[in-house]
Structures are given as structure tokens and as C-alpha cells.
Design a protein around this motif. Structure first.
Motif, short mmCIF file in Angstrom:
data_model
loop_
_atom_site.label_atom_id
_atom_site.label_comp_id
_atom_site.label_asym_id
_atom_site.label_seq_id
_atom_site.Cartn_x
_atom_site.Cartn_y
_atom_site.Cartn_z
N ASN A 410 -15.40 -5.11 45.89
CA ASN A 410 -14.74 -4.65 44.66
C ASN A 410 -13.50 -5.50 44.34
OD1 ASN A 410 -15.34 -2.87 42.64
ND2 ASN A 410 -14.05 -1.21 43.40
N ALA A 411 -13.65 -6.82 44.56
CA ALA A 411 -12.52 -7.73 44.39
C ALA A 411 -12.82 -8.76 43.31
CB ALA A 411 -12.20 -8.44 45.71
N ALA A 412 -11.94 -8.88 42.34
CA ALA A 412 -12.09 -9.85 41.25
C ALA A 412 -11.16 -11.03 41.49
CB ALA A 412 -11.77 -9.21 39.91
N THR A 413 -11.72 -12.20 41.66
CA THR A 413 -10.91 -13.40 41.86
C THR A 413 -10.18 -13.75 40.57
OG1 THR A 413 -12.55 -14.22 43.45
CG2 THR A 413 -10.95 -15.81 42.58
N ARG A 414 -8.87 -13.91 40.66
CA ARG A 414 -8.05 -14.21 39.47
C ARG A 414 -7.71 -15.69 39.36
NH1 ARG A 414 -4.58 -9.96 37.27
NH2 ARG A 414 -2.88 -11.47 37.35
N GLN A 415 -7.36 -16.31 40.48
CA GLN A 415 -7.06 -17.74 40.44
C GLN A 415 -7.04 -18.31 41.86
OE1 GLN A 415 -3.05 -18.99 39.34
NE2 GLN A 415 -2.30 -16.90 39.59
N ILE A 416 -7.17 -19.64 41.92
CA ILE A 416 -7.08 -20.37 43.19
C ILE A 416 -5.78 -21.17 43.14
CG2 ILE A 416 -8.13 -22.13 44.64
CD1 ILE A 416 -10.85 -21.22 43.44
N LEU A 417 -4.94 -20.95 44.14
CA LEU A 417 -3.62 -21.57 44.16
C LEU A 417 -3.64 -22.83 45.03
CD1 LEU A 417 -1.58 -18.27 44.68
CD2 LEU A 417 -2.10 -19.42 42.53
N SER A 418 -2.82 -23.80 44.65
CA SER A 418 -2.74 -25.04 45.41
C SER A 418 -1.34 -25.62 45.36
CB SER A 418 -3.74 -26.07 44.87
OG SER A 418 -3.43 -26.41 43.53
N GLU A 419 -1.05 -26.45 46.34
CA GLU A 419 0.21 -27.19 46.39
C GLU A 419 -0.07 -28.60 46.86
OE1 GLU A 419 3.12 -25.29 48.81
OE2 GLU A 419 3.10 -23.40 47.68
N ASN A 420 0.55 -29.58 46.17
CA ASN A 420 0.40 -30.99 46.55
C ASN A 420 -1.07 -31.40 46.65
OD1 ASN A 420 3.26 -31.25 46.82
ND2 ASN A 420 3.13 -30.36 48.88
N GLY A 421 -1.87 -30.85 45.72
CA GLY A 421 -3.27 -31.26 45.66
C GLY A 421 -4.19 -30.62 46.66
N VAL A 423 -5.69 -26.72 48.25
CA VAL A 423 -5.78 -25.27 48.10
C VAL A 423 -4.94 -24.60 49.18
CG1 VAL A 423 -7.32 -23.29 48.34
CG2 VAL A 423 -8.00 -25.24 46.92
N THR A 424 -4.17 -23.60 48.77
CA THR A 424 -3.31 -22.87 49.72
C THR A 424 -3.59 -21.37 49.76
OG1 THR A 424 -1.62 -22.62 48.00
CG2 THR A 424 -1.42 -24.52 49.49
N ALA A 425 -4.18 -20.82 48.69
CA ALA A 425 -4.37 -19.36 48.65
C ALA A 425 -5.32 -18.98 47.53
CB ALA A 425 -3.03 -18.66 48.46
N ILE A 426 -5.76 -17.74 47.59
CA ILE A 426 -6.56 -17.16 46.52
C ILE A 426 -5.88 -15.88 46.06
CG2 ILE A 426 -8.03 -15.84 48.10
CD1 ILE A 426 -10.35 -16.32 46.20
N GLU A 427 -5.86 -15.67 44.76
CA GLU A 427 -5.29 -14.44 44.21
C GLU A 427 -6.44 -13.59 43.68
OE1 GLU A 427 -1.60 -14.46 41.64
OE2 GLU A 427 -3.06 -13.70 40.18
N TYR A 428 -6.50 -12.34 44.10
CA TYR A 428 -7.57 -11.45 43.67
C TYR A 428 -7.02 -10.07 43.35
CZ TYR A 428 -7.57 -9.25 48.32
OH TYR A 428 -7.21 -8.55 49.45
N GLN A 429 -7.81 -9.33 42.56
CA GLN A 429 -7.40 -7.99 42.14
C GLN A 429 -8.36 -6.95 42.70
OE1 GLN A 429 -7.54 -7.18 37.87
NE2 GLN A 429 -5.70 -5.94 38.05
N ASP A 430 -7.82 -5.93 43.31
CA ASP A 430 -8.62 -4.80 43.76
C ASP A 430 -9.06 -4.03 42.52
OD1 ASP A 430 -9.47 -2.23 44.59
OD2 ASP A 430 -8.38 -2.46 46.48
N ARG A 431 -10.35 -4.00 42.23
CA ARG A 431 -10.85 -3.40 40.99
C ARG A 431 -10.72 -1.88 40.98
NH1 ARG A 431 -16.38 -4.35 40.30
NH2 ARG A 431 -16.14 -3.95 38.09
N ALA A 432 -10.55 -1.29 42.17
CA ALA A 432 -10.39 0.17 42.24
C ALA A 432 -8.96 0.60 41.94
CB ALA A 432 -10.81 0.68 43.62
N THR A 433 -7.99 -0.18 42.41
CA THR A 433 -6.58 0.20 42.25
C THR A 433 -5.82 -0.68 41.26
OG1 THR A 433 -5.85 -1.25 44.03
CG2 THR A 433 -6.57 0.96 44.66
N ASN A 434 -6.43 -1.81 40.89
CA ASN A 434 -5.80 -2.82 40.03
C ASN A 434 -4.66 -3.56 40.71
OD1 ASN A 434 -7.49 -2.44 37.78
ND2 ASN A 434 -6.25 -0.72 37.05
N ASP A 435 -4.46 -3.33 42.00
CA ASP A 435 -3.43 -4.06 42.74
C ASP A 435 -3.86 -5.52 42.90
OD1 ASP A 435 -1.99 -1.76 43.01
OD2 ASP A 435 -2.72 -1.31 45.03
N VAL A 436 -2.88 -6.42 42.78
CA VAL A 436 -3.14 -7.85 42.92
C VAL A 436 -2.66 -8.32 44.29
CG1 VAL A 436 -2.63 -10.15 42.02
CG2 VAL A 436 -2.99 -8.24 40.44
#
Length: 531
Positions: A410-421, A423-436
Motif C-alpha cells: 500500500n505504498a505509492a512511490t513519490r520520487q527518487i532522491l539523489s546527490e552528486n549523481g 541515488v540516495t533514497a526513495i520517498e513514498y506515501q503510505d496510501r492508508a494514512t497518507n504519511d510520507v
């Protein structure tokens, strides 16, 4: 490294060599050099036409674990930096055979394009020995080098050149450099290289002006299971058949484990593709590989324009172009392909050894990818958009047994984060609670299904909102004389065995159509008949 059985097989392969091939090994010191020389010497022992020569190449080679191939004393332009074992062993064997005079299996139109190159081109292909897609690229540029003395091709094992990999910030293979600049990376094959060469110098298409096939009865677009079945069934009817495929085998080539092809209890994608090619070669079928269809002109006799500049006139068409990996479509995805975003766990998994990665998608492809990666990486987190996984239960149970696989539903991927070219992290939203939430990681493997390869058919036949070709129960499209089969169509259940059956069905429907539609073969023949 080379078993007795392999050496015996090589002895048979090299029995008909027409030229003497010499492995010229750069002198110097390296911890792997003794292993490389032993590897090449073992190969040389199976044929009097293969030699090993250790010498200072005056800068022609990268290091003491680099070697080039000479044919009758002439530099072929082919270089290997590393020990070409694993999947790359076939690249070396083919390089020896082709350098020694074995005919290149490259379409004449593509040969014309490569031979027309006038400027010096130096290709560097970074690979990993576990990458199943890399040999296609290495073999392609090796053949370019053999066709044109202006071209040089070097395979570089990224595992043995870590400092160079870090210097160029390479995080995925194959990664292709041309004259020192990044040329192509990520999902690369020979057709991509040809496209990029043509984009770089459009005048290369002029080399194919005036070249064309005779009128075809059936032209199959696509070289996967559906396309091959269509071509073979058509050829068995005595029809004149051509197959156009940017990549023979299609998505099957990327599938490592196949256990549901009835009567074949277990095989792999590369093995199945090899069998498909062998079967095609049993018939008089013209194969146009590594080219794409750019447009289709409708009519009783249809005209197909290829990316190489050629045109094919045909009485009927069977579209079997399959599908490609679906993209997430979120910020940070396309920007980081090859720098932490990947679509092939077999190819790019080794670059993330000991690191944390994510797999997006909880279907069979996603869970299989997670299982493959779990043996290499520190941890795998699977993100599934729906509340429940869509994978087969047997795969889910295997994943649940792995300590380093975590499943987030139940997780919606919002964006893929990167630094200096990178990938460093993924940002996702819990579709049940809307928490990011933000999860730190080094790589993201996207496994969310497929998109039909039908873009060239817009305005030609009816497509669904998802791009699938609309067909009836006999594989007819909305356009008379154009049929379609396999994953590119509306047929449910995208499976190899279903695609093969649909391909056969489309061929039989095309044959029925041809029997009921008389079309003069060429304008010249019309004039002859009138006379």
C-alpha cells in the motif's frame, strides 16, 4: 577455469579457421595477469591457428590484463581489458571466429551503415561478467571494429577496474563510451547503438539508398515468441517471409528462470532465445535484426520504412513487437537511470553488493527480482502499490523466508532522491494514512509491468488507451491485411506459451487473407502481365 569439455568444444569450433588469430597481451604487472595468460594459452592450445604473444604495445592497450586480437598480423581493433569469462566468454569465442574469417551475422544494410563511418570511433563497453545483456553490446561493437578499420572496440570488466568505474561514476552495465564520452547506458542493445550512430551522423542512412527486399507475402514485426511462431508457421505455408526485430528474443532474453513452458520443465531466457533462432534458421526466412520500424504505409501492398533507411513492401503484416519495462514516471527516475535506477537485477545487481536497495512492484517480476538481489545486497525493500502482493504464493513464501527482504504494501512511490549523481533514497506515501516516508538506499529496481511496443502504429490500427493493439479472435486488427499477436495486443494473460499460440494463429489468419486477396507483386510485373 576452462574444463576439458569446453576445450574439446572449442577445438571443433576453431577447426575451420581461415586466418591465424594472435592474442597480443600487454606486458607488465597485475595480480590477475598470470590467470589471464593461462586462460588465453589454454584456448590457444586447441588450435594451431591461435597464438599468444606477450609484448609492449606502446600504449595500444590499457593495462597488463588487457589484450588485443590480431588476424594474420593485422590489428582487428578488438580489445579485452579483463578476463572474458562468464557471459563474456561467448564474446571472445565469436571475436576469434569472426576475426579468423567466419562470416559476420550482420544484416547487409547495417554493414553498409557501419562501413560508411569515416571518423575514428573508439568504443569502451563497461560490463560485469554476470550481466546477460552485456555480451550483445560487446559482440556488436566487436563486429563494428571488424567491418571498419576506423573503429576500435574494448570490453572493460568493471570488477577489475574499480578506480576507473568510480572515476566515471558508473553504476550500471552495459555502459558504453564513445571517444571518451558517455554514449549509451542502461538498457542497451545493438539497435540502440545503430540508432545513436545514425542520430550522430544522419548521412550514414545514404549507404542504404536503393537497397530493398523483393515483395514479401508476410512481414513479421518482432522477434519474440509470438513473432517467431508467426514466421515459422508462415514459412511452412511456402510464403515469402521477413522478420524485423530490433532485438531478437525480446523480453524473453532477460528472463533467467522459465518453468512454465509446457513440455520443457526448466530453461532460461537466453537458452530459449537460442532455440528460437535455431528453429528460424531451419526455414527460408529473411531476418532484419537490430533495426526498428519507423512507419507503416497502408494499402493492398503495404510499405514498411525501417530505421536503417530501407523499405519493405509486403502483402500482409503481423505485428508481434511485445512490450517493454514500464517506468514509474516519478521525479528522479529517468535522470538516474544507470546511476542507481535500474530495470534488470541480473545485469546491475552486482554493482550494489553489500548495499541497501529497493524493488518497486510486488508482482512475479518484483518478487523474483528481490529474491535474486537478496543474495548480493545488504537488504531489499519491496514496495507494492496495492494492499496485497500480486505475485504467486510460492514466490511470496520464498521472499518471506529471507531475513534481508522487507515488504511494504500500500505504498505509492513519490520520487527518487539523489546527490552528486547517485541515488540516495526513495520517498513514498503510505496510501492508508497518507504519511510520507523517506527510505535511504543506494539503488532502485523498477519492476511494475510492461508497456506495449506499439507507438509506430498510432493512426494505423486501433489501439486501447494503454497502447495495446485491438484484435479479434483471429488476430485481425482494424486494418485489412494487418494482424497482431502476443503481448502487444489485447489478448489477456501475457505468457510465453500464449504468445506462441497467438503467433501461430495470426499466421494462419494471414494465410487465409492472402488466399482471398490477389495482389500483383510489383509494378514491373503488372506491366509484364499487361504486355
Amino acid at each position: 577455469m576452462l574444463t576439458k569439455d569446453i576445450l574439446q568444444a572449442l577445438e571443433g569450433y576453431f577447426a575451420s579457421m581461415q586466418k591465424t588469430v594472435t592474442f597480443v597481451v600487454q606486458t607488465g604487472e597485475h595480480s590477475k595477469r598470470e590467470e589471464l595468460v593461462k586462460f588465453l594459452s589454454d584456448i590457444a592450445e586447441v588450435s594451431e591457428h591461435i597464438k599468444v604473444d606477450e609484448r609492449n604495445t606502446q600504449g595500444a592497450l590499457r593495462s597488463a590484463i588487457s589484450f588485443l586480437l590480431e588476424a594474420d598480423g593485422e590489428d582487428t581493433g578488438i580489445r579485452f581489458s579483463g578476463i572474458p569469462g562468464g557471459h563474456e566468454f561467448n564474446s571472445l569465442v565469436l571475436a576469434i571466429l569472426h576475426a579468423s574469417g567466419t562470416e559476420l551475422k550482420v544484416d547487409e544494410s547495417l554493414q553498409s551503415i557501419v562501413k560508411a563511418v569515416k571518423e575514428p570511433l573508439k568504443f569502451e563497453v563497461f560490463i560485469s561478467l554476470s550481466c546477460q545483456n552485456c555480451p550483445d553490446v560487446v559482440q556488436a561493437v566487436n563486429q563494428f571494429a571488424l567491418l571498419n578499420p576506423h573503429i576500435e572496440a574494448e570490453m572493460i570488466d568493471g570488477g577489475l577496474y574499480q578506480s576507473l568505474v568510480e572515476e566515471r561514476d558508473i553504476q550500471g552495465v552495459p555502459s558504453v563510451y564513445l571517444n571518451g564520452e558517455l554514449f549509451a547506458n542502461g538498457k542497451v542493445d545493438a539497435s540502440v547503438l545503430i540508432d545513436k550512430l545514425l542520430a550522430r551522423d544522419p548521412s550514414l542512412k545514404d549507404a542504404n539508398k536503393g537497397q530493398s527486399l523483393p515483395l514479401q507475402d508476410v512481414t513479421v514485426i518482432g522477434g519474440g515468441p509470438a513473432g517467431v511462431a508467426s514466421a515459422i508457421y508462415s514459412a511452412r505455408k511456402g510464403l515469402k517471409v521477413a522478420v524485423v526485430a530490433d532485438r531478437f528474443g525480446g523480453q524473453v532474453k532477460d528472463t533467467m528462470g522459465i518453468e512454465n513452458l509446457i513440455s520443457v520443465s526448466k530453461t532460461t531466457g537466453p537458452e530459449l532465445v537460442g532455440n528460437l533462432m535455431e528453429h528460424v534458421n531451419d526455414y527460408d526466412i529473411t531476418l532484419k535484426e537490430h533495426v526498428r520500424v519507423e512507419s507503416v504505409e497502408q494499402g493492398n501492398v503495404k510499405t514498411i520504412t525501417l530505421s536503417s533507411g530501407e523499405e519493405i513492401r509486403t502483402r500482409s503484416i503481423i505485428v508481434a513487437t511485445g512490450a517493454r519495462w514500464r517506468e514509474l514516471g516519478v521525479p528522479g527516475e529517468r535522470e538516474n537511470v544507470g546511476n542507481g535506477v535500474a530495470y534488470c537485477p541480473h545485469c546491475d545487481g552486482p554493482f550494489f553488493k553489500g548495499k541497501d536497495v529497493a524493488v518497486i512492484g510486488g508482482g512475479n517480476s518484483g518478487i523474483e527480482a528481490a529474491l535474486d538481489l537478496a543474495g548480493l545486497v545488504k537488504s531489499v525493500t519491496v514496495y507494492e502499490f496495492m494492499p496485497e502482493l500480486k505475485a504467486d504464493q510460492v514466490l511470496i513464501e520464498q521472499a518471506q523466508k529471507r531475513d534481508n527482504i522487507t515488504i511494504v504494501k500500500n505504498a505509492a512511490t513519490r520520487q527518487i532522491l539523489s546527490e552528486n549523481g547517485k541515488v540516495t533514497a526513495i520517498e513514498y506515501q503510505d496510501r492508508a494514512t497518507n504519511d510520507v516516508h523517506t527510505q535511504s538506499l543506494a539503488g532502485v529496481f523498477v519492476q511494475i509491468g510492461l508497456v506495449p511496443n506499439s507507438q509506430f502504429l498510432k493512426g494505423v490500427v486501433d489501439l486501447t488507451q494503454y497502447g495495446e493493439v485491438v484484435i479479434d479472435d483471429k488476430c485481425h486488427t482494424s486494418e485489412t491485411g494487418i494482424f497482431a499477436a502476443g503481448d502487444v495486443t489485447t489478448v489477456p494473460y501475457k505468457q510465453i506459451v500464449i504468445s506462441m499460440g497467438e503467433g501461430a494463429k495470426a499466421s494462419l489468419a494471414a494465410f487465409e487473407y492472402l488466399l482471398s486477396h490477389e495482389v500483383a507483386d510489383t509494378e514491373e510485373e503488372k506491366e509484364t502481365q499487361a504486355a
